[in-house]
Design a protein around this motif. Structure first.
Motif, PDB file in Angstrom:
ATOM      1  N   ALA A   1       0.812  -1.228   0.000  1.00  0.00           N
ATOM      2  CA  ALA A   1       0.000   0.000   0.000  1.00  0.00           C
ATOM      3  C   ALA A   1       0.839   1.269   0.000  1.00  0.00           C
ATOM      4  O   ALA A   1       0.378   2.324  -0.428  1.00  0.00           O
ATOM      5  CB  ALA A   1      -0.928  -0.014   1.218  1.00  0.00           C
ATOM      6  N   ASP A   2       2.093   1.210   0.467  1.00  0.00           N
ATOM      7  CA  ASP A   2       2.904   2.437   0.540  1.00  0.00           C
ATOM      8  C   ASP A   2       3.750   2.645  -0.714  1.00  0.00           C
ATOM      9  O   ASP A   2       4.678   3.429  -0.725  1.00  0.00           O
ATOM     10  CB  ASP A   2       3.805   2.390   1.780  1.00  0.00           C
ATOM     11  N   LYS A   3       3.482   1.872  -1.769  1.00  0.00           N
ATOM     12  CA  LYS A   3       4.268   2.013  -3.004  1.00  0.00           C
ATOM     13  C   LYS A   3       3.358   2.297  -4.197  1.00  0.00           C
ATOM     14  O   LYS A   3       2.178   1.942  -4.191  1.00  0.00           O
ATOM     15  CB  LYS A   3       5.040   0.720  -3.285  1.00  0.00           C
ATOM     16  N   ARG A   4       3.960   2.924  -5.221  1.00  0.00           N
ATOM     17  CA  ARG A   4       3.282   3.091  -6.519  1.00  0.00           C
ATOM     18  C   ARG A   4       4.253   2.656  -7.627  1.00  0.00           C
ATOM     19  O   ARG A   4       5.452   2.935  -7.538  1.00  0.00           O
ATOM     20  CB  ARG A   4       2.879   4.547  -6.764  1.00  0.00           C
ATOM     21  N   ILE A   5       3.717   2.012  -8.636  1.00  0.00           N
ATOM     22  CA  ILE A   5       4.551   1.578  -9.763  1.00  0.00           C
ATOM     23  C   ILE A   5       4.113   2.335 -11.011  1.00  0.00           C
ATOM     24  O   ILE A   5       2.934   2.305 -11.383  1.00  0.00           O
ATOM     25  CB  ILE A   5       4.424   0.059 -10.003  1.00  0.00           C
ATOM     26  N   ILE A   6       5.080   3.001 -11.628  1.00  0.00           N
ATOM     27  CA  ILE A   6       4.784   3.780 -12.839  1.00  0.00           C
ATOM     28  C   ILE A   6       5.784   3.373 -13.920  1.00  0.00           C
ATOM     29  O   ILE A   6       6.967   3.148 -13.630  1.00  0.00           O
ATOM     30  CB  ILE A   6       4.932   5.293 -12.560  1.00  0.00           C
ATOM     31  N   VAL A   7       5.302   3.291 -15.144  1.00  0.00           N
ATOM     32  CA  VAL A   7       6.192   2.968 -16.261  1.00  0.00           C
ATOM     33  C   VAL A   7       6.171   4.141 -17.240  1.00  0.00           C
ATOM     34  O   VAL A   7       5.103   4.581 -17.661  1.00  0.00           O
ATOM     35  CB  VAL A   7       5.733   1.675 -16.975  1.00  0.00           C
ATOM     36  N   ILE A   8       7.376   4.658 -17.546  1.00  0.00           N
ATOM     37  CA  ILE A   8       7.447   5.708 -18.567  1.00  0.00           C
ATOM     38  C   ILE A   8       8.306   5.204 -19.731  1.00  0.00           C
ATOM     39  O   ILE A   8       9.038   4.216 -19.582  1.00  0.00           O
ATOM     40  CB  ILE A   8       8.024   7.033 -18.008  1.00  0.00           C
ATOM     41  N   LYS A   9       8.168   5.865 -20.876  1.00  0.00           N
ATOM     42  CA  LYS A   9       8.974   5.475 -22.037  1.00  0.00           C
ATOM     43  C   LYS A   9       9.835   6.658 -22.444  1.00  0.00           C
ATOM     44  O   LYS A   9       9.342   7.794 -22.508  1.00  0.00           O
ATOM     45  CB  LYS A   9       8.074   5.053 -23.191  1.00  0.00           C
ATOM     46  N   GLN A  10      11.104   6.371 -22.722  1.00  0.00           N
ATOM     47  CA  GLN A  10      12.038   7.434 -23.091  1.00  0.00           C
ATOM     48  C   GLN A  10      12.820   7.035 -24.336  1.00  0.00           C
ATOM     49  O   GLN A  10      13.008   5.834 -24.596  1.00  0.00           O
ATOM     50  CB  GLN A  10      13.022   7.656 -21.936  1.00  0.00           C
ATOM     51  N   PRO A  11      13.302   8.037 -25.094  1.00  0.00           N
ATOM     52  CA  PRO A  11      14.081   7.705 -26.295  1.00  0.00           C
ATOM     53  C   PRO A  11      15.326   6.895 -25.938  1.00  0.00           C
ATOM     54  O   PRO A  11      15.948   7.134 -24.896  1.00  0.00           O
ATOM     55  CB  PRO A  11      14.459   9.066 -26.877  1.00  0.00           C
ATOM     56  N   VAL A  12      15.668   5.967 -26.826  1.00  0.00           N
ATOM     57  CA  VAL A  12      16.821   5.104 -26.569  1.00  0.00           C
ATOM     58  C   VAL A  12      18.119   5.901 -26.532  1.00  0.00           C
ATOM     59  O   VAL A  12      19.019   5.628 -25.737  1.00  0.00           O
ATOM     60  CB  VAL A  12      16.890   4.037 -27.692  1.00  0.00           C
TER      61      VAL A  12
END
Ligand code: SIN
Length: 483
Positions: A135-146
């Protein structure tokens, strides 16, 4: 006809960091149709390739930080300029590569479609949020240029193979260095001129032209500042480049060789199958990775197919690309002609029967006649090798299972085609073929909206479509704690 409306499009020097780079040595670009010199180009090498990578690295910070919208505006301008100049770009392409002018202009529009497509698609790069295990964590995925992308591109599509890679790379926020084939560097340089006119910043799109394929290839595959390497070409060369990329564990995508089966079942519309086989086989004088390599015809309809196909081959017009009505141009080199001739000869010795063509035409030393071989078996050299020339070997089969087994009996897995009407058969065969792209009642399948790419030894990665950006993006996972 051959005169350019805009002579400034004919560039003869490498384009590095927005500058046309002078070199002391030069090489000639030769028109394959008549062996005349088209242009003399400055010969860049290792040093210039390193400079281009450094320029691309320096340009990366600003380019990657632009918004997708800002990049899209510049890419859209580039697309508009390519389309406004498509006739000139087509003329340059026919002069250096040989394909008929209408086909060359078609290639320019095809290449431009990727620039347009990725200008839009770059705005649709999405991340993710994922339910966290506590409950105390969040998971986020972002995409960035190689990062910096290096490319080596082939002579058979001197415009479109660059546009297809560069557009995706630039839209994703990467910068780009390409070494085009030395047989056909002029289309690449013309694209650079238009990229500059479009306002694409210095260092974002760089072109290095030079004869030192091994030396320049090493820089592009091993330089620590290159994050991703992409190649279109033969499987043999692709394997060597892959090995080189391993030294710095680069992200790679490879569009390699093919051995496309073209299957005609007994329930097919034979006229449609003949028309599809003609374009799929003889487009670009048979010199594409997705060209039909083997025609497999069900035995009960073989005579009728062969008769109609032979007639259609007779109607093809072989000649110099600027001659109106010509639809099969010269092959790229004498070596290419010799390879094809050798496959034909060996297969005739092994029992194949020549029913059309089979030799160099009196039009010139690069003109190989559209050729048909029948009584071919799948293990003959003409069927087991990638032909890369205007030769159609015809193999007969009895059952659907046999057709699928014959089609899959190759180390390649790029494109396959089949003609059938029964809906159950269509699904069974489409699912049974081990290829990355399948044309069903269709001989031309390439377009910007579709994922182009192969399986097995035909490579990895996809170009074009919504999937095409993934090869130029890294996934980054953010774990936020203490919530
Ligand atoms: C290729 O031959 O590599 C490309 C063919 C295509 O894009 O249709």
């Amino acid at each position: 006809m051959k005169q350019l409306s805009d002579v400034q499009l004919l560039k003869t020097r490498s384009f590095i960091n927005g500058q046309w780079q002078k070199n002391s040595s030069t090489f000639d670009v030769i028109n394959p149709a008549n062996n005349e010199r088209v242009a003399t180009v400055d010969n860049a090498g290792i040093e210039e390739t390193e400079l281009a990578v450094i320029a691309a690295k320096a340009a990366l910070t600003l380019w990657s930080k632009k918004s997708a919208n800002e990049r899209a505006i510049l890419l859209r301008r580039w697309f508009d300029l390519v389309m406004e100049n498509k006739d000139d770009l087509g003329r340059i392409l026919t002069l250096e590569q040989g394909k008929p002018l209408a086909e060359a202009i078609g290639e320019v529009s095809y290449g431009a479609a990727f620039i347009e497509w990725f200008a839009e698609e770059g705005k649709r790069v999405y991340g993710d949020t994922i339910a966290a295990p506590s409950a105390d964590k969040r998971i986020i995925v972002i995409k960035q240029p190689v990062g910096v992308v290096a490319a080596i591109t082939p002579w058979n599509f001197p415009n479109a193979m660059i546009a297809r890679k560069a557009a995706a790379a630039l839209a994703a926020g990467c910068t780009f260095v390409v070494r085009p084939a030395t047989l056909t560097p002029l289309s690449a340089l013309a694209l650079a001129e238009l990229a500059q006119r479009a306002g694409i910043p210095d260092g974002v799109f760089n072109v290095v032209v030079g004869k030192d394929s091994a030396g320049m290839g090493k820089v592009l595959t091993q330089h620590p500042d290159v994050a991703k390497f992409t190649f279109t070409g033969s499987t043999g060369v692709g394997k060597k480049l892959l090995t080189q990329c391993a030294t710095t564990v680069k992200k790679v995508s490879m569009e390699l060789g093919g051995n496309a089966p073209f299957i005609v079942f007994d329930d097919a519309d034979i006229d449609a199958a003949v028309a599809g086989a003609i374009v799929s086989k003889y487009r670009n004088a048979g010199q594409t990775c997705v060209c039909t390599n083997r025609i497999l015809v069900q035995d009960t309809i073989a005579d009728s197919f062969i008769e109609k196909f032979s007639q259609a081959v007779k109607n093809l017009s072989l000649g110099e690309g600027f001659t109106p009505g010509v639809n099969v141009g010269p092959m790229i080199s004498i070596a290419a002609i010799e390879d094809v001739n050798n496959l034909v000869k060996l297969s005739i010795e092994a029992g194949a029967t020549l029913i059309a063509g089979g030799k160099v035409d009196e039009k010139g030393d690069k003109f190989y006649q559209p050729t048909i071989l029948i009584n071919v078996s799948n293990d003959m050299p003409i069927a087991s090798n990638e032909i890369f020339g205007p030769v159609a070997p015809i193999i007969t089969f009895t059952s659907e299972e046999e057709a699928i087994a014959l089609a899959n009996d190759t180390e390649y897995g790029l494109a396959a085609y089949f003609y059938a009407r029964d809906i159950g058969r269509v699904w069974r065969v489409a699912e049974g073929l081990d290829f990355g792209m399948i044309g069903i009642n269709e001989g031309i399948i390439s377009n910007a909206a579709a994922p182009f790419g192969g399986v097995k030894q035909s490579g990895n990665g996809r170009e074009g479509s919504k999937y095409g950006l993934d090869d130029y993006l890294e996934i980054k996972y953010l774990c936020m704690g203490g919530i």
